[in-house]
Design a protein around this motif. Structure first.
Motif, PDB file in Angstrom:
ATOM      1  N   PRO A 413      30.701  -4.262  25.652  1.00 58.03           N
ATOM      2  CA  PRO A 413      31.905  -3.556  25.181  1.00 58.03           C
ATOM      3  C   PRO A 413      32.928  -4.267  24.238  1.00 58.03           C
ATOM      4  CG  PRO A 413      31.503  -3.392  27.535  1.00 58.03           C
ATOM      5  CD  PRO A 413      30.618  -4.444  27.131  1.00 58.03           C
ATOM      6  N   ALA A 414      32.943  -5.507  24.577  1.00 58.40           N
ATOM      7  CA  ALA A 414      33.932  -6.324  23.586  1.00 58.40           C
ATOM      8  C   ALA A 414      33.484  -6.319  22.270  1.00 58.40           C
ATOM      9  CB  ALA A 414      34.049  -7.907  24.096  1.00 58.40           C
ATOM     10  N   GLU A 415      32.202  -6.362  21.972  1.00 63.61           N
ATOM     11  CA  GLU A 415      31.422  -6.569  20.741  1.00 63.61           C
ATOM     12  C   GLU A 415      31.660  -5.079  20.096  1.00 63.61           C
ATOM     13  OE1 GLU A 415      27.627  -9.591  20.854  1.00 63.61           O
ATOM     14  OE2 GLU A 415      27.517  -7.883  22.269  1.00 63.61           O
ATOM     15  N   VAL A 416      31.466  -3.959  20.735  1.00 62.92           N
ATOM     16  CA  VAL A 416      31.829  -2.563  20.317  1.00 62.92           C
ATOM     17  C   VAL A 416      33.148  -2.499  19.753  1.00 62.92           C
ATOM     18  CG1 VAL A 416      31.467  -0.258  20.624  1.00 62.92           C
ATOM     19  CG2 VAL A 416      29.863  -1.676  21.669  1.00 62.92           C
ATOM     20  N   ARG A 417      33.993  -3.128  20.320  1.00 58.96           N
ATOM     21  CA  ARG A 417      35.392  -2.965  20.113  1.00 58.96           C
ATOM     22  C   ARG A 417      35.725  -3.842  18.798  1.00 58.96           C
ATOM     23  NH1 ARG A 417      39.500  -1.511  23.779  1.00 58.96           N
ATOM     24  NH2 ARG A 417      41.801  -1.689  22.886  1.00 58.96           N
ATOM     25  N   ALA A 418      35.245  -5.025  18.868  1.00 59.31           N
ATOM     26  CA  ALA A 418      35.439  -5.707  17.726  1.00 59.31           C
ATOM     27  C   ALA A 418      34.714  -5.118  16.494  1.00 59.31           C
ATOM     28  CB  ALA A 418      34.773  -7.134  17.829  1.00 59.31           C
ATOM     29  N   ILE A 419      33.643  -4.783  16.367  1.00 59.60           N
ATOM     30  CA  ILE A 419      33.062  -4.031  15.408  1.00 59.60           C
ATOM     31  C   ILE A 419      33.597  -2.858  14.931  1.00 59.60           C
ATOM     32  CG2 ILE A 419      31.117  -2.750  14.518  1.00 59.60           C
ATOM     33  CD1 ILE A 419      29.365  -4.743  16.304  1.00 59.60           C
ATOM     34  N   ILE A 420      34.121  -1.909  16.000  1.00 56.77           N
ATOM     35  CA  ILE A 420      35.055  -0.786  15.365  1.00 56.77           C
ATOM     36  C   ILE A 420      36.357  -1.248  14.608  1.00 56.77           C
ATOM     37  CG2 ILE A 420      35.883   1.274  16.131  1.00 56.77           C
ATOM     38  CD1 ILE A 420      33.044   1.323  16.069  1.00 56.77           C
ATOM     39  N   THR A 421      37.153  -2.053  15.259  1.00 53.40           N
ATOM     40  CA  THR A 421      38.283  -2.651  14.861  1.00 53.40           C
ATOM     41  C   THR A 421      37.978  -3.155  13.455  1.00 53.40           C
ATOM     42  OG1 THR A 421      39.028  -3.184  16.814  1.00 53.40           O
ATOM     43  CG2 THR A 421      40.220  -4.124  15.078  1.00 53.40           C
ATOM     44  N   ASP A 422      36.968  -4.071  13.070  1.00 51.25           N
ATOM     45  CA  ASP A 422      36.842  -4.561  11.789  1.00 51.25           C
ATOM     46  C   ASP A 422      36.534  -3.595  10.991  1.00 51.25           C
ATOM     47  OD1 ASP A 422      36.262  -6.835  10.120  1.00 51.25           O
ATOM     48  OD2 ASP A 422      34.260  -6.156  10.057  1.00 51.25           O
ATOM     49  N   TYR A 423      35.789  -2.480  11.249  1.00 55.83           N
ATOM     50  CA  TYR A 423      35.374  -1.297  10.247  1.00 55.83           C
ATOM     51  C   TYR A 423      36.682  -0.453  10.058  1.00 55.83           C
ATOM     52  CZ  TYR A 423      33.598   3.416   8.743  1.00 55.83           C
ATOM     53  OH  TYR A 423      33.181   4.312   7.922  1.00 55.83           O
ATOM     54  N   VAL A 424      37.455  -0.294  10.793  1.00 60.99           N
ATOM     55  CA  VAL A 424      38.832   0.667  10.587  1.00 60.99           C
ATOM     56  C   VAL A 424      39.744  -0.322   9.715  1.00 60.99           C
ATOM     57  CG1 VAL A 424      40.947   1.457  11.683  1.00 60.99           C
ATOM     58  CG2 VAL A 424      38.601   1.723  12.860  1.00 60.99           C
ATOM     59  N   LYS A 425      39.937  -1.652   9.834  1.00 54.25           N
ATOM     60  CA  LYS A 425      40.681  -2.449   8.931  1.00 54.25           C
ATOM     61  C   LYS A 425      40.105  -2.697   7.594  1.00 54.25           C
ATOM     62  CE  LYS A 425      43.114  -4.757  12.585  1.00 54.25           C
ATOM     63  NZ  LYS A 425      43.362  -6.047  13.303  1.00 54.25           N
ATOM     64  N   ARG A 426      38.727  -2.873   7.523  1.00 51.94           N
ATOM     65  CA  ARG A 426      38.231  -3.062   6.395  1.00 51.94           C
ATOM     66  C   ARG A 426      38.015  -1.780   5.316  1.00 51.94           C
ATOM     67  NH1 ARG A 426      33.034  -3.086   7.329  1.00 51.94           N
ATOM     68  NH2 ARG A 426      33.094  -5.159   8.688  1.00 51.94           N
ATOM     69  N   ASN A 427      38.124  -0.572   5.969  1.00 52.91           N
ATOM     70  CA  ASN A 427      38.284   0.955   5.377  1.00 52.91           C
ATOM     71  C   ASN A 427      39.753   1.197   5.052  1.00 52.91           C
ATOM     72  OD1 ASN A 427      35.348   1.611   4.575  1.00 52.91           O
ATOM     73  ND2 ASN A 427      35.249   0.642   6.742  1.00 52.91           N
ATOM     74  N   ILE A 439      42.992   6.865  11.067  1.00 51.97           N
ATOM     75  CA  ILE A 439      42.710   8.177   9.989  1.00 51.97           C
ATOM     76  C   ILE A 439      41.086   8.608  10.302  1.00 51.97           C
ATOM     77  CG2 ILE A 439      42.622   9.289   7.810  1.00 51.97           C
ATOM     78  CD1 ILE A 439      45.320   7.703   7.592  1.00 51.97           C
ATOM     79  N   ILE A 440      40.821   9.662  10.633  1.00 55.36           N
ATOM     80  CA  ILE A 440      39.360  10.103  10.432  1.00 55.36           C
ATOM     81  C   ILE A 440      38.751  10.150   9.038  1.00 55.36           C
ATOM     82  CG2 ILE A 440      37.723  11.520  11.509  1.00 55.36           C
ATOM     83  CD1 ILE A 440      38.880   9.900  13.528  1.00 55.36           C
ATOM     84  N   ASN A 441      37.557   9.189   8.777  1.00 55.14           N
ATOM     85  CA  ASN A 441      37.118   9.485   7.559  1.00 55.14           C
ATOM     86  C   ASN A 441      35.656  10.294   7.649  1.00 55.14           C
ATOM     87  OD1 ASN A 441      35.461   7.518   8.589  1.00 55.14           O
ATOM     88  ND2 ASN A 441      35.519   6.175   6.893  1.00 55.14           N
ATOM     89  N   PRO A 442      34.945  10.663   6.791  1.00 53.78           N
ATOM     90  CA  PRO A 442      33.458  11.369   6.879  1.00 53.78           C
ATOM     91  C   PRO A 442      32.496  10.676   7.814  1.00 53.78           C
ATOM     92  CG  PRO A 442      34.377  11.286   4.560  1.00 53.78           C
ATOM     93  CD  PRO A 442      35.116  10.291   5.196  1.00 53.78           C
ATOM     94  N   ILE A 443      32.509   9.181   7.845  1.00 57.78           N
ATOM     95  CA  ILE A 443      31.518   8.652   8.746  1.00 57.78           C
ATOM     96  C   ILE A 443      32.120   8.760  10.180  1.00 57.78           C
ATOM     97  CG2 ILE A 443      30.771   6.751   9.378  1.00 57.78           C
ATOM     98  CD1 ILE A 443      30.523   5.954   6.620  1.00 57.78           C
ATOM     99  N   LEU A 444      33.425   8.559  10.327  1.00 58.75           N
ATOM    100  CA  LEU A 444      33.716   8.592  11.643  1.00 58.75           C
ATOM    101  C   LEU A 444      33.773  10.248  12.076  1.00 58.75           C
ATOM    102  CD1 LEU A 444      37.082   6.483  11.710  1.00 58.75           C
ATOM    103  CD2 LEU A 444      34.803   5.932  12.891  1.00 58.75           C
ATOM    104  N   CYS A 445      33.874  10.896  11.164  1.00 61.50           N
ATOM    105  CA  CYS A 445      34.033  12.539  11.571  1.00 61.50           C
ATOM    106  C   CYS A 445      32.637  12.864  12.160  1.00 61.50           C
ATOM    107  CB  CYS A 445      34.333  13.306  10.500  1.00 61.50           C
ATOM    108  SG  CYS A 445      34.208  15.122  10.506  1.00 61.50           S
ATOM    109  N   ASP A 446      31.609  12.382  11.324  1.00 59.42           N
ATOM    110  CA  ASP A 446      30.091  12.893  11.747  1.00 59.42           C
ATOM    111  C   ASP A 446      29.748  11.927  13.045  1.00 59.42           C
ATOM    112  OD1 ASP A 446      29.925  14.365   9.610  1.00 59.42           O
ATOM    113  OD2 ASP A 446      29.155  12.693   8.066  1.00 59.42           O
ATOM    114  N   CYS A 447      30.296  10.849  13.239  1.00 56.44           N
ATOM    115  CA  CYS A 447      29.790   9.982  14.322  1.00 56.44           C
ATOM    116  C   CYS A 447      30.420  10.723  15.654  1.00 56.44           C
ATOM    117  CB  CYS A 447      30.092   8.737  14.085  1.00 56.44           C
ATOM    118  SG  CYS A 447      28.916   7.731  12.644  1.00 56.44           S
TER     119      CYS A 447
END
Length: 590
Positions: A413-427, A439-447
């Motif tokens: 779970p901690a790895e999932v949280r870190a990957i999602i946080t990194d994805y949000v900040k990078r985008n 904010i929901i982008n197209p990838i987050l919307c589909d997923c």
């Protein structure tokens, strides 16, 4: 199967659709029957009853009764003709031939052994393993028994006509035959075995003239019979001892009486009995209930790591064992002080067997009992570390693509949280006005979003984002046993399931399964529970599983099972299911 009386559950008239289906099933199972034969067996306008019964061993059987005679019975979705039907259509099944004295053995519950089969000039019938077949006696084509072949004809010949040939289900003179009009078999001449019958009768006359030569014949039974009954017929009955046949009247498998395990259990039973009399029972305790003697004294004398189970001995019952100790060894005197309740009223303390008995110094090495598991404490148990993991699903793969995590990658779970946080900040998806939202982008919307939310949801809170992500991933779990590499499996971990089932009128049994998931040995748990509650236990296969067994113990023992799992094995409470099945003790009224 029908050597003892059965219990009728229901008796109804067959429906029209079921009648047609039954006729089709009979035609498929017995293709040699003609259309006229089928119409006689299952008439369109005459009353045909469907009787559901329970055999004395608990098997569910369906009978089809015509003119008050059972004509067919169905067991495990297989149809078998009764002797009433076979007397009308003797050609329906491949038939083995045997000698008249064997019929009594078959009616008593024995199977047909190959040394007792008469091989005519035409040879034995061609059958495959599991095929339905019949048994008749020499000189009469009318079948006397119905069963299934335990091996193919080729295997029978290759083994030299030795071993078990037919597993008998129903015979002339059994309780299923008695359910009908109890008519006798017709006399249908059998050309193939007429000469054999003549030889048999001549030998019988010789036997009457000279009994001294009867015991000298040791030849096996081919087409010709020596002095009857021959050794093959003696082998036919698995429990042919008139005296000491302890388990037959209860319907147990007579093979248990001759197995090495049965002999070892007899020895363990005698050892615990003598040890209990010598070191536990006092004269002031007499008269002593036999049940209390077993529960309090004999079980406590059982060596560690071994299991005392009377049902696995040749005696099957405590009363029969004590009766043997009284009549053959004169160790005790048992008396029924009240109706149905036996007590030990006297012990012969001067008996030579009792005085010469010495308690084994190392019970673990003694051959007097069956070793059923490791002794407690030989190898301490440590519960596994259980971790919840998540696997990347195909729907979420675009979300984890930047982190180079493909479908099927297992993450904490901690790895999932870190990957999602990194994805949000990078985008740069953090809401500038309120940093608690993403904010929901197209990838987050589909997923992460459902179709109904596409036009409505524009942003999610951080916690909602993480929880949705974990929810969309596939659940996994990791088990880490001390000194072993981690084991990762898909899905939620199965809890240890404790359930209580009813058996008979008011008897209950407690069943425990999924012990293997947590590295517990079911046999060790069974032995520990038996010593705790002083009740018999057994291991049974779990339906639908090849490598798992469930522990079954008499009575509602949920409370003791919970104490054992929580205190001794230290299994967390959240991994135990069925704690609410405890016996509710009556409390005070408020």
């Amino acid at each position: 199967m029908f050597s003892k009386s059965f219990r009728v559950k229901s008796n109804t008239v067959i429906k029209g659709s079921d009648r047609r289906k039954l006729k089709a099933d009979i035609s498929t199972a017995f293709p040699s029957l003609s259309v006229e034969d089928l119409s006689e067996l299952v008439p369109n306008k005459e009353e045909l009853n469907v009787v559901k019964i329970y055999a004395h061993k608990g098997d569910a059987v369906t009978l089809y009764v015509l003119h008050k005679n059972p004509v067919l019975f169905e067991l495990e979705k297989c149809l078998y003709p009764t002797v009433y039907t076979l007397w009308r259509y003797p050609h329906v099944l491949p038939t083995f031939t045997t000698w008249p004295p064997v019929l009594q053995k078959l009616a008593g519950g024995a199977d047909l052994m190959l040394p007792g089969v008469v091989v005519p000039l035409s040879g034995i019938p061609e059958v495959k393993k599991g095929d339905c077949c019949a048994v008749k006696v020499v000189s009469n084509r009318a079948p006397m028994a119905v069963g299934t072949a335990t091996m193919s004809s080729a295997e029978m010949r290759s083994l030299g006509m030795k071993g078990r040939g037919v597993s008998v289900l129903h015979t002339y003179m059994d309780s299923l035959w008695a359910f009908g009009d109890k008519s006798g078999p017709p006399s249908i001449p059998d050309v193939d075995t007429e000469g054999v019958e003549a030889t048999y009768e001549e030998e019988e006359e010789e036997e009457d003239d000279d009994e001294a030569t009867e015991g000298s014949e040791e030849e096996p039974c081919p087409n010709r019979v020596p002095d009857a009954p021959c050794p093959g017929i003696q082998e036919l009955s698995l429990a042919d001892r008139e005296e000491g046949e302890h388990g037959k009247e209860e319907g147990e498998d007579p093979e248990d009486l001759r197995s090495p395990q049965g002999k070892q259990m007899d020895a363990l039973l005698l050892q615990c009995f003598l040890q209990a009399l010598k070191s536990k029972v006092k004269k002031s305790e007499l008269p002593l209930l036999t049940s209390s003697f077993l529960r309090i004294h004999m079980f406590s004398c059982c060596p560690s790591g071994k299991q005392l189970d009377i049902k696995k001995s040749s005696y099957k019952k405590l009363s029969k064992f004590l009766q043997c100790m009284q009549q053959q060894h004169s160790l005790v005197r048992v008396k029924e002080l009240s109706k149905g309740v036996e007590s030990i009223v006297e012990v012969d303390w001067k008996n030579p067997e009792l005085r010469s008995f010495r308690t084994p110094k190392d019970p673990g090495i003694e051959e007097a009992s069956v070793e059923v598991g490791r002794a407690e404490g030989e190898k301490p148990y440590h519960p596994p570390e259980i971790t919840t993991l998540y696997s990347v699903s195909s729907r979420l793969e675009p979300l984890f693509q930047d982190a180079k995590k493909r479908k099927g990658t297992v993450l904490q779970p901690a790895e999932v949280r870190a990957i999602i946080t990194d994805y949000v900040k990078r985008n740069e998806l953090v809401d500038e006005n309120n940093k608690n939202y993403v904010i929901i982008n197209p990838i987050l919307c589909d997923c992460l979003l459902e179709k109904s939310e596409y036009q409505e949801v524009e942003a999610l809170k951080w916690d909602d984002l993480f929880s949705r992500t974990l929810y969309k991933m596939q659940h996994c779990h990791q088990l880490v046993f001390p000194g072993q590499p981690p084991i990762v499996k898909k899905g939620h971990i199965e809890p240890i399931d404790i359930s209580v089932a009813s058996r008979g009128s008011n008897k209950k049994v407690t069943m425990i399964k999924n012990l293997e998931v947590y590295g517990l040995d079911p046999m060790a748990v069974s032995v520990a529970l038996q010593h705790r509650v002083q009740a018999s236990s057994a291991l049974n296969p779990v339906p639908g599983s090849k490598d798992r067994v469930l522990v079954q113990i008499q009575g509602n023992q949920v409370q003791q099972v919970c104490k054992l799992l929580l205190d001794k094995y230290q299994i967390p409470c959240k991994y135990i299911q069925g704690l609410d099945n405890k016996v509710q003790k009556p409390g005070r009224k408020k």
